[in-house]
Design a protein around this motif. Sequence first.
Motif, mmCIF file in Angstrom:
data_model
loop_
_atom_site.group_PDB
_atom_site.id
_atom_site.type_symbol
_atom_site.label_atom_id
_atom_site.label_comp_id
_atom_site.label_asym_id
_atom_site.label_seq_id
_atom_site.Cartn_x
_atom_site.Cartn_y
_atom_site.Cartn_z
ATOM 1 N N ILE A 126 0.838 -1.199 0.000
ATOM 2 C CA ILE A 126 0.000 0.000 0.000
ATOM 3 C C ILE A 126 0.873 1.248 0.000
ATOM 4 O O ILE A 126 0.618 2.216 -0.738
ATOM 5 N N LEU A 127 1.926 1.231 0.816
ATOM 6 C CA LEU A 127 2.843 2.368 0.844
ATOM 7 C C LEU A 127 3.566 2.532 -0.487
ATOM 8 O O LEU A 127 3.794 3.651 -0.951
ATOM 9 N N ASP A 128 3.940 1.403 -1.090
ATOM 10 C CA ASP A 128 4.585 1.471 -2.413
ATOM 11 C C ASP A 128 3.669 2.138 -3.431
ATOM 12 O O ASP A 128 4.105 2.969 -4.233
ATOM 13 N N LEU A 129 2.387 1.767 -3.384
ATOM 14 C CA LEU A 129 1.421 2.358 -4.307
ATOM 15 C C LEU A 129 1.255 3.849 -4.043
ATOM 16 O O LEU A 129 1.222 4.664 -4.974
ATOM 17 N N MET A 130 1.183 4.236 -2.768
ATOM 18 C CA MET A 130 1.002 5.637 -2.417
ATOM 19 C C MET A 130 2.197 6.483 -2.845
ATOM 20 O O MET A 130 2.042 7.660 -3.201
ATOM 21 N N GLN A 131 3.405 5.905 -2.808
ATOM 22 C CA GLN A 131 4.605 6.667 -3.138
ATOM 23 C C GLN A 131 4.918 6.698 -4.630
ATOM 24 O O GLN A 131 5.680 7.554 -5.074
ATOM 25 N N THR A 132 4.377 5.758 -5.389
ATOM 26 C CA THR A 132 4.713 5.696 -6.814
ATOM 27 C C THR A 132 3.646 6.317 -7.714
ATOM 28 O O THR A 132 3.946 6.642 -8.868
ATOM 29 N N LEU A 133 2.435 6.491 -7.216
ATOM 30 C CA LEU A 133 1.408 7.148 -8.026
ATOM 31 C C LEU A 133 1.791 8.604 -8.263
ATOM 32 O O LEU A 133 2.266 9.289 -7.352
ATOM 33 N N PRO A 134 1.596 9.122 -9.455
ATOM 34 C CA PRO A 134 1.856 10.555 -9.699
ATOM 35 C C PRO A 134 0.966 11.416 -8.807
ATOM 36 O O PRO A 134 -0.203 11.074 -8.565
ATOM 37 N N PRO A 135 1.501 12.507 -8.296
ATOM 38 C CA PRO A 135 0.713 13.342 -7.364
ATOM 39 C C PRO A 135 -0.608 13.821 -7.945
ATOM 40 O O PRO A 135 -1.594 13.964 -7.214
ATOM 41 N N PHE A 136 -0.656 14.060 -9.265
ATOM 42 C CA PHE A 136 -1.893 14.545 -9.871
ATOM 43 C C PHE A 136 -3.023 13.526 -9.750
ATOM 44 O O PHE A 136 -4.196 13.905 -9.753
ATOM 45 N N ILE A 158 -2.424 14.728 2.587
ATOM 46 C CA ILE A 158 -2.263 13.715 3.639
ATOM 47 C C ILE A 158 -1.859 12.367 3.047
ATOM 48 O O ILE A 158 -0.913 11.718 3.514
ATOM 49 N N ILE A 159 -2.573 11.942 2.021
ATOM 50 C CA ILE A 159 -2.274 10.646 1.409
ATOM 51 C C ILE A 159 -0.885 10.644 0.790
ATOM 52 O O ILE A 159 -0.122 9.679 0.901
ATOM 53 N N PHE A 160 -0.520 11.750 0.154
ATOM 54 C CA PHE A 160 0.773 11.834 -0.522
ATOM 55 C C PHE A 160 1.940 11.864 0.458
ATOM 56 O O PHE A 160 3.023 11.318 0.172
ATOM 57 N N SER A 161 1.748 12.492 1.626
ATOM 58 C CA SER A 161 2.870 12.721 2.539
ATOM 59 C C SER A 161 2.976 11.709 3.678
ATOM 60 O O SER A 161 3.947 11.747 4.435
ATOM 61 N N MET A 162 2.029 10.791 3.823
ATOM 62 C CA MET A 162 2.031 9.873 4.948
ATOM 63 C C MET A 162 3.097 8.760 4.892
ATOM 64 O O MET A 162 3.655 8.391 5.937
ATOM 65 N N PRO A 163 3.418 8.170 3.742
ATOM 66 C CA PRO A 163 4.312 7.002 3.726
ATOM 67 C C PRO A 163 5.635 7.155 4.458
ATOM 68 O O PRO A 163 6.046 6.218 5.161
ATOM 69 N N PRO A 164 6.375 8.280 4.372
ATOM 70 C CA PRO A 164 7.649 8.356 5.108
ATOM 71 C C PRO A 164 7.491 8.197 6.616
ATOM 72 O O PRO A 164 8.366 7.613 7.270
ATOM 73 N N ALA A 165 6.401 8.707 7.180
ATOM 74 C CA ALA A 165 6.194 8.576 8.624
ATOM 75 C C ALA A 165 6.042 7.111 9.006
ATOM 76 O O ALA A 165 6.594 6.652 10.023
ATOM 77 N N VAL A 166 5.312 6.349 8.204
ATOM 78 C CA VAL A 166 5.119 4.923 8.489
ATOM 79 C C VAL A 166 6.430 4.163 8.306
ATOM 80 O O VAL A 166 6.861 3.402 9.190
ATOM 81 N N ARG A 167 7.088 4.369 7.193
ATOM 82 C CA ARG A 167 8.295 3.605 6.872
ATOM 83 C C ARG A 167 9.430 3.871 7.867
ATOM 84 O O ARG A 167 10.067 2.937 8.362
#
Length: 309
Positions: A126-136, A158-167
């Motif tokens: 899920i994090l991989d998907l959130m980080q690789t999708l284009p921001p648009f 929020i969705i775009f910036s959350m993965p680093p906190a989890v990882r």
Amino acid sequence: MDIDIPIGPWIAAVVDYLQEHAAGAFDGISYFIGALVEGIEDALIWVPPWIIALALVGIATWRVGWRFGLFALASMILLFGMDLWRETMQTFALIASSTVVSLAIGIPLGIWASRSDKVETAVRPILDLMQTLPPFVYLIPAAMFFGIGKVPGALATIIFSMPPAVRLTNLGIRQVPKEIVEAGLAFGCTDRQLLLRVQVPNAMPSIMAGVNQTIMLALSMVVIASMIGAGGLGNTVLTGIQRLDVGLGFEGGLGVVILAVLLDRVMQSFGRNRGETVNPLGRLRALISRPDTDGERTASGRVARSAGD
């Protein structure tokens, strides 16, 4: 080969179903995020600008140094001179609210993932998907579910910036040396005490790096979020693009850069110097107390840290 996999129609059907059956949940989310963003923005605009400017200069000087304090002072004067103070506060409110929600979800999720391999395995794709999708791409569901304005802009951020906190929370806790964990267990720590008093303090540099990256990603999203009505400095840049006004676009971009540098350096200082920060009373006692030997000073520091824990 003629293979037709109708991913688009399937996603459209899911969106239609959610819009029809989960409208109440979306309204609740919209109300909460809207109240948070508007509350922070109203507070920042209500406070006299010179008070906020002096506070930012003071924090920059305290945490980084007097040279960076001079940079912060020059930056505040530049923002006033470009008449971008209100837009800067709007952007800061969007970043602050998005970061608060991202960390409130991301850090506990990272802690959970660090304590369960199954959770980490489930969360990683899920994090991989959130980080690789284009921001648009985040703008499409945000606009469809929540319309146009600050709320969809904040949710996309929020969705775009959350993965680093989890990882980085997960990584930091997993990288705590086993010897330290075993020592905590040997002293009789419960699972909660081991987490809060041993693992989290030792993983704090990594956690703070995740906080810093979350803030930077949120800041990088503000220009894109302005396309769906988020406002702030991103709207200034977008207006400059639409009018082909290079000067206006440059001023908005410079405001974003100033905000990014200030937030980045200050947050880095909290992660780097966490253990070195001394409260004023403690500093005063250290100045008036009799000097001790290095060994005794080190031992007293350990006792003081243990008492503080």
